[in-house]
Design a protein around this motif. Structure first.
Motif, short mmCIF file in Angstrom:
data_model
loop_
_atom_site.label_atom_id
_atom_site.label_comp_id
_atom_site.label_asym_id
_atom_site.label_seq_id
_atom_site.Cartn_x
_atom_site.Cartn_y
_atom_site.Cartn_z
N HIS A 20 0.83 -1.20 0.00
CA HIS A 20 0.00 0.00 0.00
C HIS A 20 0.87 1.26 0.00
CE1 HIS A 20 -3.65 2.27 0.57
NE2 HIS A 20 -3.15 2.88 1.62
N ALA A 21 2.06 1.16 0.60
CA ALA A 21 3.01 2.28 0.60
C ALA A 21 3.87 2.32 -0.66
CB ALA A 21 3.91 2.21 1.83
N ASN A 22 3.51 1.48 -1.65
CA ASN A 22 4.19 1.40 -2.94
C ASN A 22 5.62 0.90 -2.82
OD1 ASN A 22 3.76 1.54 -5.68
ND2 ASN A 22 4.66 3.57 -5.89
N ASN A 23 5.91 0.13 -1.75
CA ASN A 23 7.20 -0.56 -1.66
C ASN A 23 7.14 -1.77 -2.59
OD1 ASN A 23 8.00 1.21 0.35
ND2 ASN A 23 7.16 -0.09 1.96
N LYS A 24 8.25 -2.05 -3.26
CA LYS A 24 8.29 -3.16 -4.21
C LYS A 24 9.34 -4.17 -3.79
CE LYS A 24 6.69 -0.22 -7.92
NZ LYS A 24 6.58 1.00 -7.12
N THR A 25 8.93 -5.43 -3.71
CA THR A 25 9.85 -6.53 -3.45
C THR A 25 9.60 -7.60 -4.51
OG1 THR A 25 8.29 -7.53 -1.92
CG2 THR A 25 9.99 -6.12 -0.97
N LYS A 26 10.65 -8.33 -4.84
CA LYS A 26 10.55 -9.34 -5.89
C LYS A 26 9.71 -10.53 -5.43
CE LYS A 26 12.84 -7.90 -9.45
NZ LYS A 26 12.14 -7.69 -10.70
N ARG A 27 8.98 -11.12 -6.37
CA ARG A 27 8.21 -12.32 -6.11
C ARG A 27 8.17 -13.16 -7.37
NH1 ARG A 27 1.95 -12.46 -6.20
NH2 ARG A 27 2.63 -14.48 -6.93
N ALA A 28 7.70 -14.39 -7.26
CA ALA A 28 7.62 -15.29 -8.40
C ALA A 28 6.18 -15.71 -8.62
CB ALA A 28 8.49 -16.52 -8.16
N PHE A 29 5.79 -15.78 -9.89
CA PHE A 29 4.49 -16.30 -10.28
C PHE A 29 4.74 -17.70 -10.84
CE2 PHE A 29 4.06 -11.72 -10.61
CZ PHE A 29 2.82 -11.49 -10.04
N ASN A 30 4.35 -18.72 -10.09
CA ASN A 30 4.59 -20.09 -10.51
C ASN A 30 3.40 -20.64 -11.28
OD1 ASN A 30 7.15 -20.42 -9.26
ND2 ASN A 30 6.15 -20.61 -7.29
N PRO A 31 3.66 -21.49 -12.30
CA PRO A 31 2.55 -22.12 -13.00
C PRO A 31 1.90 -23.17 -12.11
CG PRO A 31 4.62 -22.97 -13.81
CD PRO A 31 4.96 -21.85 -12.87
N ASN A 32 0.64 -23.45 -12.37
CA ASN A 32 -0.11 -24.43 -11.60
C ASN A 32 0.19 -25.81 -12.18
OD1 ASN A 32 -1.90 -25.79 -10.03
ND2 ASN A 32 -3.72 -24.76 -10.77
N LEU A 33 1.26 -26.45 -11.67
CA LEU A 33 1.70 -27.74 -12.19
C LEU A 33 1.08 -28.88 -11.38
CD1 LEU A 33 5.50 -27.14 -12.81
CD2 LEU A 33 3.64 -27.04 -14.44
N GLN A 34 0.64 -29.91 -12.09
CA GLN A 34 0.07 -31.10 -11.48
C GLN A 34 0.86 -32.31 -11.98
OE1 GLN A 34 -2.54 -30.69 -9.33
NE2 GLN A 34 -2.39 -28.51 -9.78
N ARG A 35 1.06 -33.28 -11.08
CA ARG A 35 1.70 -34.53 -11.49
C ARG A 35 0.61 -35.46 -11.96
NH1 ARG A 35 5.55 -37.37 -7.49
NH2 ARG A 35 5.87 -38.61 -9.35
N VAL A 36 0.68 -35.88 -13.22
CA VAL A 36 -0.33 -36.76 -13.79
C VAL A 36 0.34 -37.95 -14.47
CG1 VAL A 36 -2.04 -34.95 -14.18
CG2 VAL A 36 -0.41 -35.49 -15.96
N ARG A 37 -0.40 -39.05 -14.53
CA ARG A 37 0.04 -40.20 -15.30
C ARG A 37 -0.51 -40.03 -16.71
NH1 ARG A 37 -2.48 -44.80 -13.41
NH2 ARG A 37 -1.08 -46.09 -14.61
N ALA A 38 0.39 -39.93 -17.67
CA ALA A 38 -0.02 -39.67 -19.05
C ALA A 38 0.59 -40.71 -19.98
CB ALA A 38 0.43 -38.28 -19.48
N ILE A 39 -0.04 -40.88 -21.11
CA ILE A 39 0.47 -41.81 -22.12
C ILE A 39 1.40 -41.03 -23.04
CG2 ILE A 39 -0.14 -43.32 -24.03
CD1 ILE A 39 -2.82 -43.79 -22.60
N ILE A 40 2.69 -41.38 -22.98
CA ILE A 40 3.72 -40.74 -23.80
C ILE A 40 4.39 -41.82 -24.64
CG2 ILE A 40 5.83 -39.35 -23.78
CD1 ILE A 40 3.52 -37.85 -22.60
N ASP A 41 4.30 -41.72 -25.96
CA ASP A 41 4.89 -42.68 -26.90
C ASP A 41 4.44 -44.11 -26.61
OD1 ASP A 41 6.24 -40.62 -28.15
OD2 ASP A 41 7.99 -40.81 -26.82
N GLY A 42 3.17 -44.28 -26.25
CA GLY A 42 2.62 -45.61 -26.03
C GLY A 42 2.85 -46.19 -24.65
N SER A 43 3.61 -45.50 -23.80
CA SER A 43 3.85 -46.00 -22.45
C SER A 43 3.37 -44.97 -21.45
CB SER A 43 5.34 -46.30 -22.23
OG SER A 43 6.09 -45.12 -22.34
N THR A 44 3.09 -45.45 -20.24
CA THR A 44 2.60 -44.58 -19.19
C THR A 44 3.76 -43.98 -18.42
OG1 THR A 44 0.62 -45.93 -18.97
CG2 THR A 44 1.14 -44.47 -17.15
#
Length: 63
Positions: A20-44
């Protein structure tokens, strides 16, 4: 710590926290990553995928 999407290579972006006082500090915006089981080149495999790729159908999930 989030790394990157295995499909689209989306990584974290940096920006500023701005108080609110317009002080600026660095931060990171991370993507919403999920661990999933996927079929890649015919294998899981277990991969990290962002929710944008899951929602758009770029990943074929394993049953």
């Amino acid at each position: 710590m989030a790394f990157a999407c295995d499909i689209c290579s989306k990584k974290h972006q940096t920006g500023n926290n701005v108080s609110h006082a317009n002080n600026k500090t660095k931060r990171a915006f991370n993507p919403n990553l999920q661990r999933v089981r996927a079929i890649i080149d015919g294998s899981t495999k277990r991969i990290k995928v962002c929710t944008r790729c899951l929602r758009s159908g770029r990943v074929q999930k394993a049953v």
